[in-house]
Scaffold this active site. Sequence first.
Site, PDB file in Angstrom:
ATOM      1  CE1 TYR A 172      -6.609  36.826  -8.965  1.00  0.00           C
ATOM      2  CE2 TYR A 172      -7.535  38.168 -10.728  1.00  0.00           C
ATOM      3  CZ  TYR A 172      -7.028  36.965 -10.281  1.00  0.00           C
ATOM      4  OH  TYR A 172      -6.942  35.898 -11.132  1.00  0.00           O
ATOM      5  CG  HIS A 221      -4.426  15.901 -15.656  1.00  0.00           C
ATOM      6  ND1 HIS A 221      -3.317  16.274 -16.377  1.00  0.00           N
ATOM      7  CD2 HIS A 221      -4.641  16.873 -14.747  1.00  0.00           C
ATOM      8  CE1 HIS A 221      -2.880  17.432 -15.920  1.00  0.00           C
ATOM      9  NE2 HIS A 221      -3.666  17.821 -14.944  1.00  0.00           N
ATOM     10  CB  ALA A 222      -2.714  14.145 -10.653  1.00  0.00           C
ATOM     11  CG  HIS A 255       0.370  19.788  -6.185  1.00  0.00           C
ATOM     12  ND1 HIS A 255       0.839  21.075  -6.346  1.00  0.00           N
ATOM     13  CD2 HIS A 255      -0.815  19.738  -6.848  1.00  0.00           C
ATOM     14  CE1 HIS A 255      -0.035  21.763  -7.066  1.00  0.00           C
ATOM     15  NE2 HIS A 255      -1.042  20.978  -7.387  1.00  0.00           N
ATOM     16  CD  GLU A 256      -3.333  16.691  -7.584  1.00  0.00           C
ATOM     17  OE1 GLU A 256      -4.436  17.167  -7.271  1.00  0.00           O
ATOM     18  OE2 GLU A 256      -2.671  17.083  -8.560  1.00  0.00           O
ATOM     19  CG  HIS A 312      -5.341  20.949  -4.825  1.00  0.00           C
ATOM     20  ND1 HIS A 312      -5.221  22.309  -4.917  1.00  0.00           N
ATOM     21  CD2 HIS A 312      -4.659  20.432  -5.890  1.00  0.00           C
ATOM     22  CE1 HIS A 312      -4.491  22.603  -5.998  1.00  0.00           C
ATOM     23  NE2 HIS A 312      -4.139  21.484  -6.585  1.00  0.00           N
ATOM     24  CD  GLU A 368      -3.201  24.164  -9.106  1.00  0.00           C
ATOM     25  OE1 GLU A 368      -2.161  23.493  -8.941  1.00  0.00           O
ATOM     26  OE2 GLU A 368      -4.321  23.644  -9.232  1.00  0.00           O
ATOM     27  CG  HIS A 384      -5.158  27.464 -19.826  1.00  0.00           C
ATOM     28  ND1 HIS A 384      -4.201  26.527 -20.157  1.00  0.00           N
ATOM     29  CD2 HIS A 384      -5.514  27.190 -18.554  1.00  0.00           C
ATOM     30  CE1 HIS A 384      -3.984  25.743 -19.132  1.00  0.00           C
ATOM     31  NE2 HIS A 384      -4.769  26.110 -18.140  1.00  0.00           N
ATOM     32  NE  ARG A 440      -7.515  30.556 -12.720  1.00  0.00           N
ATOM     33  CZ  ARG A 440      -8.728  30.097 -13.017  1.00  0.00           C
ATOM     34  NH1 ARG A 440      -8.962  28.796 -13.061  1.00  0.00           N
ATOM     35  NH2 ARG A 440      -9.710  30.929 -13.265  1.00  0.00           N
ATOM     36  CE1 TYR A 441      -3.262  26.772 -13.581  1.00  0.00           C
ATOM     37  CE2 TYR A 441      -3.951  28.313 -15.281  1.00  0.00           C
ATOM     38  CZ  TYR A 441      -4.167  27.167 -14.560  1.00  0.00           C
ATOM     39  OH  TYR A 441      -5.274  26.403 -14.801  1.00  0.00           O
TER      40      TYR A 441
END
Length: 619
Positions: free
Chosen positions: A230, A360-361, A390-391, A394, A418, A518, A527-528
């Site tokens: 980071y 899953h998208a 949202h997609e 990306h 994200e 995870h 990251r989330y």
Amino acid sequence: MKYITKTFKFTGLALVIAASLTACNQEPKQQASVEKATKISAQAALTATDAQQFLDNVAKEMVTLNLEGSRAAWIYANFITEDTASLAAEADQKSTDAGVRYAMQAATFDDVDVNPTQRRQLNVLKQSLVMPAPQDPEKSAELATIGAKLGSIYGKGSYTTKAGEKLSLGDMTSKMANSRDYDELLEMWTGWREISPEMKPLYTRQAELANEGAKGLGYQDLGAMWRSNYDMPADDFAKELDRLWGQVKPLYDDLHCYVRTELGETYGTDKVAQDKPIPAHLLGNMWAQSWGNIYDLVAPQDADPGYDVTKQLAEHNYDEIKMVRGAEKFFTSLGFDALPETFYTRSLFTKPADRDVTCHASAWDLDAKDDIRIKMCIQKTGEEFNVIHHELGHNFYQRAYKDQPVYFQNSANDGFHEAIGDTIALSVTPKYLKEIGLIDTIPDESKDIGLLMKQALDKIAFIPFGLMVDQWRWKVYSGEIKPENYNTSWWELREKYQGVAAPIDRDVNAFDPGAKYHVPAGVPYSRYFLAHIQQFEFHRALCEISGNTDPIHRCSIYNSKEAGTALNTMLEMGSSQPWQQAYKVITGNEQMDATAILDYFAPLHVWLKNKNQGKQCGF
Ligand SMILES: [Zn+2]
């Protein structure tokens, strides 16, 4: 929702491809590469010229590997058969092997005097493996086997109910979301956690081996390696997350207090004690990580917005393609180029009737040029309309950084991708829906509390969970949490950060962290957390740039070329600069600031404080 893009982070992809795969699945052929790397390091006096040559060669190899790998993965996800699974696994294995080789070779340039761009590219390679293997081929093979086993235990996990019904995680997820029966929820919750005790010895050994691998690359331990990603010292990063959490906590505490009261009314205060953490099985989600599914239990009175996007889509004859075209228009309204025609001919928009696909998208970038796609089994609902925005976030990000060197074709840090998708989705407001003709009137502000509550249950509730998963892993990798305390420490952190507790005493053998994807999959989680902080700050900043005068939860940047230009400037940078530089382009600051969250939810926070008056809050 995930995105598939060209980076060295092959782990996530591997696990999607086949449950039997995970990070660093090295085969014995690694040995040759390791020897080669060692030889390079043995040659004294490597120079910057050597580094450049190495980086150029790797870049060429990467482009080929990436394209092959993405194609195999795409075909597999769209036609799931034994054969496509095996081809995808093979391609992924090839990439992972290459990743191991690159990381070790990159580490041999640690003490060479190179320029900042070269150093950044070498670091990308060093950081490419989330579970770095030790240089010993036997240990490396052991780590690969463990990873595969952990993935497989999770992937095959199921629970047979007392009534004899065999349930998959998907079945149980749906029951957790919809059931309001305390005992049934408890059975689902404990049932799913029966899959993980057998993971514990594997996980313990994996931590030892990966720590050794991280040390071999020059890091203190694996947690320190993850935190080194980071553009700041590893310890500062940990402190930074704590600081951000401190900003959000007062809002979280009030949300928690209100939700606990409402759950007490639903299930009885004997089951939901009003002075203790909330039992973890009552929040509508297997991990109590987002609470949107219990909106009906906590919905503010008289806060119905008075429209239903799902119905409006049907009334306006939106089919799946029209929904995608609609979302695309959001981006072109900001000044982005329209999607290439191949996006429409190559994407998957609807669930095929004749074959198995991964529904899953996800958003894909096949060739790092223009071959971007989404893969979704679109339902014609308001929520899915949001997901499409949202997609596409990306996809537009992927296309924006395509002219960067392959090393930098990635988001500025791993939270950004994200965050961008979600930033766009935050602009799907009633005002926007009216502008595109989907609804006739914007509900007045008194109805905002309902929409904000739904958002808070999904997003504010997530933040402490997003923080504690890696807090736990960092302590495991540093040795501060010993194997005998794995589970008790997990619950101490969940109580401390989330105010959520295990509903029943946990068995001494329990390994509840393993019941969260995870952890066995070895995917870092910070990251989330970052994405949840960043998206509100991006939204607030872009709204300001667009000249918005509404409260920011009502703002949409739709049609703002100014906001679009700022956004594009940041997206184009990819990961070529420290993320702070990219952050500054939009927000004007190099430091993250969670006050945007407080601004966004300000009306809800006032409302919650009012509701919580006279109550004993805290946990
Ligand atoms: Zn996503």
